[in-house]
Motif scaffolding. Sequence first.
Motif, PDB file in Angstrom:
ATOM      1  N   VAL A 120      13.393 -15.131 -12.271  1.00 25.54           N
ATOM      2  CA  VAL A 120      12.805 -14.307 -13.327  1.00 25.54           C
ATOM      3  C   VAL A 120      13.649 -13.065 -13.576  1.00 25.54           C
ATOM      4  N   ALA A 121      13.990 -12.361 -12.509  1.00 21.07           N
ATOM      5  CA  ALA A 121      14.730 -11.100 -12.649  1.00 21.07           C
ATOM      6  C   ALA A 121      16.053 -11.303 -13.377  1.00 21.07           C
ATOM      7  N   ASP A 122      16.755 -12.370 -13.051  1.00 20.77           N
ATOM      8  CA  ASP A 122      18.071 -12.611 -13.652  1.00 20.77           C
ATOM      9  C   ASP A 122      17.993 -13.003 -15.112  1.00 20.77           C
ATOM     10  N   ALA A 123      16.795 -13.428 -15.560  1.00 18.30           N
ATOM     11  CA  ALA A 123      16.661 -13.905 -16.935  1.00 18.30           C
ATOM     12  C   ALA A 123      16.144 -12.848 -17.897  1.00 18.30           C
ATOM     13  N   VAL A 124      15.797 -11.668 -17.398  1.00 15.94           N
ATOM     14  CA  VAL A 124      15.335 -10.607 -18.293  1.00 15.94           C
ATOM     15  C   VAL A 124      16.469 -10.260 -19.260  1.00 15.94           C
ATOM     16  N   PRO A 125      16.237 -10.328 -20.560  1.00 10.46           N
ATOM     17  CA  PRO A 125      17.321 -10.147 -21.527  1.00 10.46           C
ATOM     18  C   PRO A 125      18.027  -8.809 -21.366  1.00 10.46           C
ATOM     19  N   ALA A 126      19.337  -8.841 -21.491  1.00  9.82           N
ATOM     20  CA  ALA A 126      20.143  -7.623 -21.414  1.00  9.82           C
ATOM     21  C   ALA A 126      19.744  -6.674 -22.533  1.00  9.82           C
ATOM     22  N   GLY A 127      19.771  -5.381 -22.226  1.00  8.78           N
ATOM     23  CA  GLY A 127      19.434  -4.373 -23.220  1.00  8.78           C
ATOM     24  C   GLY A 127      17.951  -4.097 -23.333  1.00  8.78           C
ATOM     25  N   THR A 128      17.141  -4.739 -22.474  1.00  8.43           N
ATOM     26  CA  THR A 128      15.700  -4.476 -22.483  1.00  8.43           C
ATOM     27  C   THR A 128      15.363  -3.653 -21.245  1.00  8.43           C
ATOM     28  N   ALA A 129      14.465  -4.134 -20.429  1.00  6.72           N
ATOM     29  CA  ALA A 129      14.066  -3.391 -19.232  1.00  6.72           C
ATOM     30  C   ALA A 129      15.210  -3.322 -18.226  1.00  6.72           C
ATOM     31  N   HIS A 130      15.255  -2.196 -17.496  1.00  4.33           N
ATOM     32  CA  HIS A 130      16.141  -2.121 -16.336  1.00  4.33           C
ATOM     33  C   HIS A 130      15.452  -2.859 -15.194  1.00  4.33           C
ATOM     34  N   VAL A 131      16.140  -3.830 -14.589  1.00  5.80           N
ATOM     35  CA  VAL A 131      15.500  -4.740 -13.636  1.00  5.80           C
ATOM     36  C   VAL A 131      15.962  -4.463 -12.213  1.00  5.80           C
ATOM     37  N   THR A 132      15.003  -4.441 -11.302  1.00  2.05           N
ATOM     38  CA  THR A 132      15.284  -4.376  -9.870  1.00  2.05           C
ATOM     39  C   THR A 132      14.606  -5.566  -9.216  1.00  2.05           C
ATOM     40  N   TYR A 133      15.367  -6.404  -8.544  1.00  4.17           N
ATOM     41  CA  TYR A 133      14.775  -7.510  -7.802  1.00  4.17           C
ATOM     42  C   TYR A 133      14.548  -7.054  -6.372  1.00  4.17           C
ATOM     43  N   GLU A 134      13.299  -7.087  -5.939  1.00  2.00           N
ATOM     44  CA  GLU A 134      12.967  -6.615  -4.594  1.00  2.00           C
ATOM     45  C   GLU A 134      12.166  -7.688  -3.860  1.00  2.00           C
ATOM     46  N   PRO A 135      12.858  -8.601  -3.153  1.00  3.38           N
ATOM     47  CA  PRO A 135      12.145  -9.673  -2.457  1.00  3.38           C
ATOM     48  C   PRO A 135      11.447  -9.209  -1.177  1.00  3.38           C
ATOM     49  N   ASP A 136      11.827  -8.056  -0.649  1.00  2.59           N
ATOM     50  CA  ASP A 136      11.217  -7.532   0.571  1.00  2.59           C
ATOM     51  C   ASP A 136       9.904  -6.847   0.212  1.00  2.59           C
ATOM     52  N   TRP A 137       8.799  -7.464   0.592  1.00  4.33           N
ATOM     53  CA  TRP A 137       7.467  -6.967   0.222  1.00  4.33           C
ATOM     54  C   TRP A 137       7.293  -5.525   0.667  1.00  4.33           C
ATOM     55  N   ASP A 138       7.716  -5.187   1.885  1.00  2.00           N
ATOM     56  CA  ASP A 138       7.503  -3.843   2.425  1.00  2.00           C
ATOM     57  C   ASP A 138       8.307  -2.774   1.693  1.00  2.00           C
ATOM     58  N   SER A 139       9.344  -3.188   0.977  1.00  2.00           N
ATOM     59  CA  SER A 139      10.196  -2.214   0.286  1.00  2.00           C
ATOM     60  C   SER A 139       9.739  -1.937  -1.140  1.00  2.00           C
ATOM     61  N   ALA A 140       8.806  -2.750  -1.653  1.00  2.00           N
ATOM     62  CA  ALA A 140       8.445  -2.641  -3.067  1.00  2.00           C
ATOM     63  C   ALA A 140       7.889  -1.268  -3.413  1.00  2.00           C
ATOM     64  N   ALA A 141       6.947  -0.758  -2.623  1.00  2.00           N
ATOM     65  CA  ALA A 141       6.308   0.521  -2.963  1.00  2.00           C
ATOM     66  C   ALA A 141       7.302   1.677  -2.975  1.00  2.00           C
ATOM     67  N   PRO A 142       8.131   1.862  -1.931  1.00  2.00           N
ATOM     68  CA  PRO A 142       9.091   2.968  -2.008  1.00  2.00           C
ATOM     69  C   PRO A 142      10.109   2.820  -3.123  1.00  2.00           C
ATOM     70  N   VAL A 143      10.488   1.584  -3.449  1.00  2.00           N
ATOM     71  CA  VAL A 143      11.413   1.376  -4.564  1.00  2.00           C
ATOM     72  C   VAL A 143      10.774   1.842  -5.870  1.00  2.00           C
ATOM     73  N   VAL A 144       9.525   1.467  -6.086  1.00  2.00           N
ATOM     74  CA  VAL A 144       8.833   1.868  -7.316  1.00  2.00           C
ATOM     75  C   VAL A 144       8.648   3.378  -7.353  1.00  2.00           C
ATOM     76  N   ALA A 145       8.265   3.971  -6.230  1.00  2.00           N
ATOM     77  CA  ALA A 145       8.083   5.427  -6.183  1.00  2.00           C
ATOM     78  C   ALA A 145       9.375   6.158  -6.502  1.00  2.00           C
ATOM     79  N   GLY A 146      10.495   5.568  -6.116  1.00  2.00           N
ATOM     80  CA  GLY A 146      11.778   6.180  -6.418  1.00  2.00           C
ATOM     81  C   GLY A 146      12.156   6.095  -7.886  1.00  2.00           C
TER      82      GLY A 146
END
Length: 501
Positions: free
Chosen positions: A423-449
């Motif tokens: 899914v992350a790799d298919a987000v069209p270029a020039g739209t949303a800035h995409v971060t792929y975060e497969p590590d469940w425990d890292s999701a919240a701090p990544v979003v907060a950042g």
Amino acid sequence: MGLLEPVELVRPGDLGAVHLIAVGGSGMNGVASMFLDLGLRVSGSDRSDSAYLRGLAARGADVHVGHRAEQLGDAQTVVVSSAIREDNPELAEARRRGLRVLHRSAALGSLMLGRRGVAIAGTHGKTTTTAMVVGALVGAGLDPSYVIGGAFTGTKSGGHLGSGDVMVVEADESDGSFLQYPAQVAVVTNVDPDHLSNWGTAQAYADGFERFATNPDVAVLVVSADDPGAVELTAAVRRRALDGDGRVPEIVTFGQAVDADVRITGATFAGTGSSFRLTRGGTGGPLTLDVPGAYNVANAAAAYAVLTWLGVDDQTAREQLSAYAGTNRRFQLVGTVDGVRVFDDYAHHPTEVAHTLRAARTAVQGQPGGGRVVAVLQPHLYSRTRDHWREFADAAALADEAVVMDVCGDREDPIPGVTGALVADAVPAGTAHVTYEPDWDSAAPVVAGLARRGDVVVTLGCGDVTKVAPLIVDALARRSDLSVHTEGSPAPQADAPEGEG
């Protein structure tokens, strides 16, 4: 479990002691609550503790965390959801003993016997529409029975046994269980292909809705006049009438279409609410909602059609719908920190994700500094991600920042090559800035950042992504060293039937 076929319904008084496997899911919880209201002995289990589980225990149910054969006790009937596999130790023990085993839909169908049933189906919007109908009936002074796939905001149960003669249920199409319900009123909010691992093809899925709409018990079909799949359904039902192919129901359509029986006009959106007019024939008038999005306007129109068919007068129906306060995990505000609002939403199909992110876009308009939409998407089920990864990516593109987590497989085994990265790799270029975060425990701090003042953060999915939302609030507070303004907690686990229960 695949697709289910309807079975003969058993009256609740003949079920004996009932044990529900995965009783902590909101859908199963509602059935268990009603059995308790009837005075039945109820036991159950779930894979993890939850507020739903504790709420049942407080009412006298014998509940357990984890699944073990001995927990069946002296149960005579065992109730399961489609998510329960045959090797579940409690189900295996029930089979060994020769106990009556019912799917949740058959247990729910038994509760509808002798009542005026309203079954609300659709690929999207059925929980909200069901809750709108129920809330308005309660507000109108009626006391309906109901089972909803998501508890009302601030409550711990999605089920209630009322003194009135109406029973309203959310009717799940994923496994065909919506065909089980003896309902006079059938509602179809939309038909958008999903659950193809069960149905096989989009046409088979659509045919399932036609079968639901023309069940012999159905007196009226309330159906969208705007959704293409629902329009096709209406045409198919009308063809049956022209061909003389069996009994067909009365049809009441709703939507913005000029020929809709219940028509939406003048819709405007601001913040997390909307204003519009509903008219049916020579009656109708203005209505406001405190929940966001055009999809909720359509849900309210469907609810209005049901209410007025049941005999609720126009003004009361509109007033009570305007009082609707939402259900858990439907654009639910979890907390606000330093100008960042964090919402949690059950959206798990690409269409639902897109609807929710459009609503979030309205919510940030006018924010100081121009707020952004930060989406935290957890694709749900390997089969759904395999079938709809491109559509998920297009939906994620509606955000400014999209954090894509790995797939929540729930009841499914992994499919090679099907991950959140697809899914992350298919987000069209020039739209949303995409971060792929497969590590469940890292999701919240990544979003907060990523989040900043004025942003709206939305966690999306019906898996355990719901647990990430409060962690994001905490991470934002630690980042800012601020106290948290908490608005409430989302449901503690995925709603049935997408999750375990």
